[in-house]
Design a protein around this motif. Structure first.
Motif: not given
Length: 245
Positions: A194-217
Motif C-alpha cells: 500500500y501507499v499513502v492515498d491522501s492526507v487532508v488537513y482541515n479540508g485541504a489536500n496536503q502532500d502525501t509525504t508531509i510529516t509536520t502540521i505546523a503552528n496549530i491555532t
C-alpha cells in the motif's frame, strides 16, 4: 512619640512633626477637634504661632500590611509589593498573556475561587482585578496561567498507520490535544503493498509525504489519512499484428 503634654513658653511658636512608626500610617490628625487630614499619610507637620492657649492634638494610626504578588505567563498592573491599611481592601490588577487562560490564584497558600465576585474581568482592558477584603495580615498572591489547548481529530484509514509521539494509530479516529501554536509531527507508514492515498488537513489536500502540521491555532482541527494499493502499469506491445486488448 509623645503621649501627654509638651510645655511651650507663652506667646511663642512651636512646630510639631507627626510621623508614623515603620509599618504604620497616620489615618487621622485632629487639632482642637478639627480633622486636618483628607487621606492617610505617613508624616504630617504643622506650626502653632504665638501660642497663648493650650492646643489639643489627637493622632490615630493604623497598621500597614504588605501585599506581595507574582504571576506566571502574565503581567502585574499593580506593583509587585504594595501596602494597605489594616481592615481595608487590597486590589491586585493583572493580565494574562495572549492565548493563555487563568488557571489558579493562591492567596497565602490557599486556592482562591476563580468564580468569586471578588475576581472581575475587564474585557476592554483585558485585565483582571482581584479584591482581597478586610486585610488583617501580610498577603502573598501567586497567579498562574496555562497555555490554551487545541485539538486535532485524526482519522486513519485501514492498511497503514500514523505515529504521533509514542502512539501509533490505524483504522481509527482519535482526538489529540496539544498546546496552542504547537506542531503535530507524525510518521505515516503504509502497510506492505500500500501507499499513502491522501492526507487532508482541515479540508485541504496536503502532500502525501508531509510529516509536520505546523503552528496549530484553531480550537478544533481535522486530519484524515488514507491508503491505497500500489498500482502497476502493464505495457503491451502488439507489433505489426492486428491485436485487440
Amino acid at each position: 512619640k509623645v503621649n501627654g503634654k509638651i510645655l511651650v513658653p507663652y506667646n511663642t511658636n512651636q512646630g510639631v512633626i507627626m510621623e508614623a512608626l515603620e509599618g504604620y500610617i497616620l489615618t487621622s490628625v485632629k487639632i482642637n477637634d478639627v480633622e486636618m487630614l483628607t487621606s492617610s499619610v505617613s508624616r504630617y507637620s504643622t506650626s502653632f504661632d504665638g501660642m497663648v492657649e493650650e492646643q489639643n492634638v489627637v493622632i490615630v494610626t493604623r497598621k500597614l500590611y504588605d501585599v506581595t504578588s507574582s504571576i506566571t505567563h502574565g503581567t502585574l498592573v499593580t506593583s509587585t509589593i504594595f501596602r494597605v491599611e489594616d481592615g481595608s481592601n487590597a486590589d491586585v490588577v493583572f493580565s494574562v498573556n495572549d492565548n493563555y487562560t487563568l488557571t489558579e490564584i493562591l492567596v497565602n497558600g490557599e486556592s482562591f475561587d476563580l468564580t468569586s465576585d471578588n475576581l472581575v474581568y475587564n474585557d476592554a482592558l483585558k485585565q483582571y482585578t482581584l479584591t482581597i477584603e478586610n486585610v488583617a495580615e501580610d498577603m502573598v498572591v501567586a497567579i498562574s496561567a496555562s497555555i490554551n489547548k487545541v485539538q486535532v481529530v485524526l482519522t486513519v484509514g485501514s492498511n497503514g498507520s500514523v505515529k504521533v509521539g509514542s502512539d501509533t494509530y490505524s483504522n481509527e479516529t482519535v482526538t489529540i490535544e496539544m498546546d496552542y501554536g504547537s506542531s503535530l509531527v507524525m510518521v505515516i507508514k503504509p502497510n506492505g503493498e500500500y501507499v499513502v492515498d491522501s492526507v487532508v488537513y482541515n479540508g485541504a489536500n496536503q502532500d502525501t509525504t508531509i510529516t509536520t502540521i505546523a503552528n496549530i491555532t484553531n480550537a478544533t482541527n481535522t486530519l484524515n489519512v488514507t491508503f491505497k494499493l500500489v498500482q502497476y502499469a502493464v505495457q503491451v506491445s502488439a507489433g505489426d499484428n492486428n491485436v485487440t486488448i
